[in-house]
Motif scaffolding. Structure first.
Motif, PDB file in Angstrom:
ATOM      1  N   PRO A  64      55.821  57.517  30.517  1.00 17.12           N
ATOM      2  CA  PRO A  64      57.260  57.635  30.786  1.00 17.12           C
ATOM      3  C   PRO A  64      57.564  58.222  32.162  1.00 17.12           C
ATOM      4  O   PRO A  64      58.468  57.754  32.848  1.00 17.12           O
ATOM      5  CB  PRO A  64      57.747  58.562  29.664  1.00 17.12           C
ATOM      6  N   GLY A  65      56.768  59.202  32.607  1.00 23.17           N
ATOM      7  CA  GLY A  65      57.022  59.845  33.893  1.00 23.17           C
ATOM      8  C   GLY A  65      56.846  58.925  35.087  1.00 23.17           C
ATOM      9  O   GLY A  65      57.307  59.231  36.183  1.00 23.17           O
ATOM     10  N   ARG A  66      56.145  57.791  34.894  1.00 27.81           N
ATOM     11  CA  ARG A  66      55.872  56.917  36.032  1.00 27.81           C
ATOM     12  C   ARG A  66      56.821  55.724  36.105  1.00 27.81           C
ATOM     13  O   ARG A  66      56.771  54.958  37.052  1.00 27.81           O
ATOM     14  CB  ARG A  66      54.421  56.379  35.957  1.00 27.81           C
ATOM     15  N   ARG A  67      57.645  55.523  35.064  1.00 23.43           N
ATOM     16  CA  ARG A  67      58.364  54.279  34.988  1.00 23.43           C
ATOM     17  C   ARG A  67      59.366  54.053  36.116  1.00 23.43           C
ATOM     18  O   ARG A  67      59.382  52.988  36.753  1.00 23.43           O
ATOM     19  CB  ARG A  67      59.109  54.161  33.655  1.00 23.43           C
ATOM     20  N   ASP A  68      60.208  55.055  36.370  1.00 27.50           N
ATOM     21  CA  ASP A  68      61.280  54.828  37.336  1.00 27.50           C
ATOM     22  C   ASP A  68      60.722  54.575  38.728  1.00 27.50           C
ATOM     23  O   ASP A  68      61.174  53.695  39.457  1.00 27.50           O
ATOM     24  CB  ASP A  68      62.246  56.013  37.336  1.00 27.50           C
ATOM     25  N   GLU A  69      59.682  55.379  39.053  1.00 30.46           N
ATOM     26  CA  GLU A  69      58.989  55.203  40.332  1.00 30.46           C
ATOM     27  C   GLU A  69      58.426  53.768  40.447  1.00 30.46           C
ATOM     28  O   GLU A  69      58.588  53.096  41.465  1.00 30.46           O
ATOM     29  CB  GLU A  69      57.849  56.239  40.338  1.00 30.46           C
ATOM     30  N   LEU A  70      57.827  53.305  39.354  1.00 32.66           N
ATOM     31  CA  LEU A  70      57.241  51.965  39.377  1.00 32.66           C
ATOM     32  C   LEU A  70      58.327  50.901  39.515  1.00 32.66           C
ATOM     33  O   LEU A  70      58.188  49.945  40.298  1.00 32.66           O
ATOM     34  CB  LEU A  70      56.427  51.733  38.095  1.00 32.66           C
ATOM     35  N   ALA A  71      59.419  51.086  38.765  1.00 34.13           N
ATOM     36  CA  ALA A  71      60.502  50.105  38.811  1.00 34.13           C
ATOM     37  C   ALA A  71      61.063  50.004  40.225  1.00 34.13           C
ATOM     38  O   ALA A  71      61.301  48.913  40.745  1.00 34.13           O
ATOM     39  CB  ALA A  71      61.607  50.506  37.829  1.00 34.13           C
ATOM     40  N   GLU A  72      61.233  51.169  40.847  1.00 33.87           N
ATOM     41  CA  GLU A  72      61.784  51.185  42.190  1.00 33.87           C
ATOM     42  C   GLU A  72      60.843  50.478  43.174  1.00 33.87           C
ATOM     43  O   GLU A  72      61.259  49.617  43.953  1.00 33.87           O
ATOM     44  CB  GLU A  72      61.992  52.648  42.607  1.00 33.87           C
ATOM     45  N   ALA A  73      59.562  50.841  43.096  1.00 40.17           N
ATOM     46  CA  ALA A  73      58.592  50.257  44.030  1.00 40.17           C
ATOM     47  C   ALA A  73      58.448  48.748  43.806  1.00 40.17           C
ATOM     48  O   ALA A  73      58.343  47.970  44.760  1.00 40.17           O
ATOM     49  CB  ALA A  73      57.244  50.958  43.866  1.00 40.17           C
ATOM     50  N   MET A  74      58.462  48.321  42.543  1.00 39.42           N
ATOM     51  CA  MET A  74      58.337  46.883  42.263  1.00 39.42           C
ATOM     52  C   MET A  74      59.569  46.134  42.762  1.00 39.42           C
ATOM     53  O   MET A  74      59.459  45.022  43.288  1.00 39.42           O
ATOM     54  CB  MET A  74      58.152  46.644  40.756  1.00 39.42           C
ATOM     55  N   THR A  75      60.736  46.716  42.576  1.00 36.33           N
ATOM     56  CA  THR A  75      61.962  46.080  43.057  1.00 36.33           C
ATOM     57  C   THR A  75      61.911  45.931  44.568  1.00 36.33           C
ATOM     58  O   THR A  75      62.265  44.881  45.114  1.00 36.33           O
ATOM     59  CB  THR A  75      63.194  46.913  42.631  1.00 36.33           C
ATOM     60  N   GLU A  76      61.424  46.990  45.239  1.00 44.26           N
ATOM     61  CA  GLU A  76      61.285  46.912  46.696  1.00 44.26           C
ATOM     62  C   GLU A  76      60.347  45.786  47.113  1.00 44.26           C
ATOM     63  O   GLU A  76      60.515  45.162  48.139  1.00 44.26           O
ATOM     64  CB  GLU A  76      60.744  48.237  47.244  1.00 44.26           C
ATOM     65  N   LEU A  77      59.328  45.544  46.297  1.00 45.94           N
ATOM     66  CA  LEU A  77      58.377  44.473  46.606  1.00 45.94           C
ATOM     67  C   LEU A  77      58.944  43.094  46.253  1.00 45.94           C
ATOM     68  O   LEU A  77      58.262  42.083  46.370  1.00 45.94           O
ATOM     69  CB  LEU A  77      57.062  44.702  45.865  1.00 45.94           C
ATOM     70  N   GLY A  78      60.195  43.072  45.752  1.00 50.31           N
ATOM     71  CA  GLY A  78      60.835  41.780  45.545  1.00 50.31           C
ATOM     72  C   GLY A  78      60.786  41.266  44.114  1.00 50.31           C
ATOM     73  O   GLY A  78      61.209  40.137  43.840  1.00 50.31           O
ATOM     74  N   TRP A  79      60.282  42.064  43.167  1.00 45.98           N
ATOM     75  CA  TRP A  79      60.223  41.603  41.774  1.00 45.98           C
ATOM     76  C   TRP A  79      61.548  41.845  41.088  1.00 45.98           C
ATOM     77  O   TRP A  79      62.249  42.803  41.388  1.00 45.98           O
ATOM     78  CB  TRP A  79      59.117  42.334  40.996  1.00 45.98           C
ATOM     79  N   LYS A  80      61.860  40.975  40.126  1.00 43.80           N
ATOM     80  CA  LYS A  80      63.015  41.195  39.256  1.00 43.80           C
ATOM     81  C   LYS A  80      62.566  42.090  38.122  1.00 43.80           C
ATOM     82  O   LYS A  80      61.762  41.686  37.278  1.00 43.80           O
ATOM     83  CB  LYS A  80      63.487  39.860  38.671  1.00 43.80           C
ATOM     84  N   VAL A  81      63.084  43.308  38.085  1.00 45.89           N
ATOM     85  CA  VAL A  81      62.630  44.279  37.099  1.00 45.89           C
ATOM     86  C   VAL A  81      63.764  44.613  36.134  1.00 45.89           C
ATOM     87  O   VAL A  81      64.886  44.839  36.558  1.00 45.89           O
ATOM     88  CB  VAL A  81      62.149  45.568  37.800  1.00 45.89           C
TER      89      VAL A  81
END
Lengths: 388, 388
Positions: A368-385
């Motif tokens: 749970p502690g890593r989710r928001d960070e991951l979502a943000e980084a993936m969105t920056e990389l252009g993924w639809k999250v």
């Protein structure tokens, strides 16, 4: 070498193992033990089955081995209903060998052996049972036959070791060294070893294996005449609940018959809950009806949180995020590459299926502690999250 | 613009949409429609809920909009039991608007509306119902509230459109243009649109959604007092069957109460099968008992083959191969990269969980004709591949 005087802890030893019954599990055990340096002998009532097992490298045919080669361990991998007879025969024929079986239920086989050992006319004695240990490797069964065998079949799977115990006195009959060898075999095949009383084992598998199988079959059975238009709306819920309904009827007849009492005790409880639900739904606006439904769902909530997660870790709620991808080769890998580059470990991964569109969803479970960070980084990389 | 005279097929139009009820689904619809260029108004009995929905960009608060701005489409996204009242109110308040709802069951709401339309004292008339269309987007519900909302929530999911139909005559009440707009809204949100009669819809979801939910809750409920040692043996079978037991009791009380009749009819059949199984297991060696068990499992076999696979494609048996990986970031991606480089499409992917070991298994489903080629190539690349 007599294994009752040579525990596995002493020195690294590779006893000669006879596998009686060369179906999927027997042949897989043979492959795994040979890879671990054991000499493996094979025997099966079906000449074809034992020949195939030998051909794929699971061992040498017992019938082609010199009479001097006697097994120090016999593993009976016969169908459940033939197991007790095969164990008794092996204990008598190889009077120094440790004999294991791998059937899915344990108490009925033990009771059968105790009966045989009481019978004055039978060659089996109660002393022979010190060399017997029941075991249950909980590994895949979707396919059968030696052709499907693989030595890695047991990797990371639970393997339950059930020392024979006198049901009336509770005294352990299996010699401690025999039990140690049973556990050692499981470990050498890469499995995770659990020790459990036979009766407790059967109650456990009734709950965590036989009950889900019955529920899946009962639900799937209702789909036989369902309209195609209804089935087209099916989502992951239905797919998950019914997946194991694809199991082999022949095998399950033997498993459920041999564990009838523990299974039926659980079904009584299930029936009671279902009767209450049916009563409520027959008159859903009656007093207390809605509370009854809420209670059933809430009890399911508390039950499901007790199911352990990955690697037998304590149940843990992972945070889920969904990545929307095109349905073409390499997309999921690309997602996971980016996740890895961000440095987050994926605890679970599911593909979300859906009707009609050529778009897929990859559901990633992370701490749970890593989710928001991951979502943000993936969105920056252009993924639809999607986070919901 | 009066949408009954302006079907979506004519020109690209983006009607003003009012969303009444700004929970997860309402707010997600708002986000999705705004992204598609619609003006979206929001309203919720909870000032907090509607404020959050506005803050995340799902639309503008209705109460802050000038009286000249009237919605051309109203989407009622209220809890199921509040839905009929909200639909009636919207039909009366906005006498030119097309009004949709998104509750999980459809017949009870329609019956409620027909009753209101018969009531001389009520403002609702039967003519108003030409502007009503029931719909059911079958999208995720694990989380609730506008905070969890995402415009992509409906991507690739089924969205069932149920034109209002007179239950006695069978005549369609919804105007064809209203139905077209309902379908258009689903499509604009990325969903796959299905058209179905309300009664048929409710029977369908009873079978493919409500039955699995009940089965999962009943099984999970049995785990409440299970020993930890038993739960430690749990495999994917138990995890799959119980996953959806984590659902929200409050929501399911409303869903099951409002679809009681179709659900209870299915439960009667389930109970009959279960009674037969209990009878058999009470005396498993009796004549015909084993055949009964085999029949239950075989009926489950035929039912489960009817469940459609990915993308609503006809059920298809994929070939499965398992790759054993270390449990560390990047391993699954590395597997999938190699699979992609071999040029094989992964139709499904699951992680195999197991107790104790820090080793994972990635189960890949591929077209049967590609499996052996993939297994060979992956083995050459150094992966541990299991085919069973």
């Amino acid at each position: 070498m007599n294994l009752l005087a040579a525990t596995p802890a002493s020195v690294r030893q590779t006893p000669t193992v006879l596998i009686r019954g060369t179906g999927l599990l027997g042949a897989s055990i043979g492959l795994g033990l040979r890879a671990d340096g054991h000499k493996v002998l094979l025997s099966d009532p079906s000449p074809t089955a034992q020949a195939i097992a030998a051909d794929i490298g699971a061992g040498t045919l017992l019938e082609r081995t010199s009479a001097q080669t006697t097994p120090e361990i016999v593993i009976v991998a016969a169908p459940p209903e033939a197991t007790a007879g095969e164990v008794a025969a092996a204990l008598v024929r190889f009077p120094e060998a440790v004999v294991l079986d791998i059937a899915s239920t344990k108490a009925e086989i033990l009771n059968h052996l105790l009966l045989l050992a009481q019978d004055e006319d039978a060659a089996l004695t109660r002393a022979d049972l010190t060399r017997y240990v029941g075991t249950h490797p909980m590994a895949g069964r979707e396919k059968s036959g030696p052709v499907a065998a693989r030595g890695e079949l047991f990797t990371s799977m639970p393997w339950v070791i059930c020392p024979a115990t006198d049901p009336s006195s509770g005294d352990q009959l299996s010699a401690p060294a025999a039990v140690e060898w049973a556990e050692e075999i499981g470990r050498r095949l890469g499995a995770t070893v659990h020790r459990m009383d036979p009766v407790r084992h059967d109650e456990s598998v009734a709950l965590i294996s036989h009950l889900p199988q019955i529920a899946a079959s009962l639900v799937a059975s209702r789909l036989q005449d369902a309209p195609v238009s209804a089935l087209a709306l099916a989502g992951n819920g239905l797919r998950d609940v019914t997946r194991i309904a694809a199991s082999d009827p022949g095998l399950w007849v033997q498993i459920l018959s041999s564990n009838a009492r523990p299974v039926v005790e659980i079904l009584y409880g299930l029936r009671e809950d279902m009767e209450r639900l049916i009563g409520t739904l027959e008159d859903p606006r009656a007093a207390g009806g809605q509370a009854d439904i809420a209670q059933l769902i809430a009890e399911g909530n508390s039950g499901v949180t007790r199911v352990p997660g990955k690697h037998g870790a304590p149940p843990q709620s992972f945070a889920v995020l969904t990545v929307i991808v095109d349905d073409k080769p390499g997309q999921i890998a690309a997602v996971l590459n980016d996740v890895a580059s961000i440095g987050v470990n994926v605890e679970d991964l599911r593909m979300e299926h859906s009707a009609g569109h050529q778009v897929g969803m990859v559901e990633l479970s992370v701490l749970p502690g890593r989710r928001d960070e991951l979502a943000e980084a993936m969105t920056e990389l252009g993924w639809k999250v999607v986070l919901s």
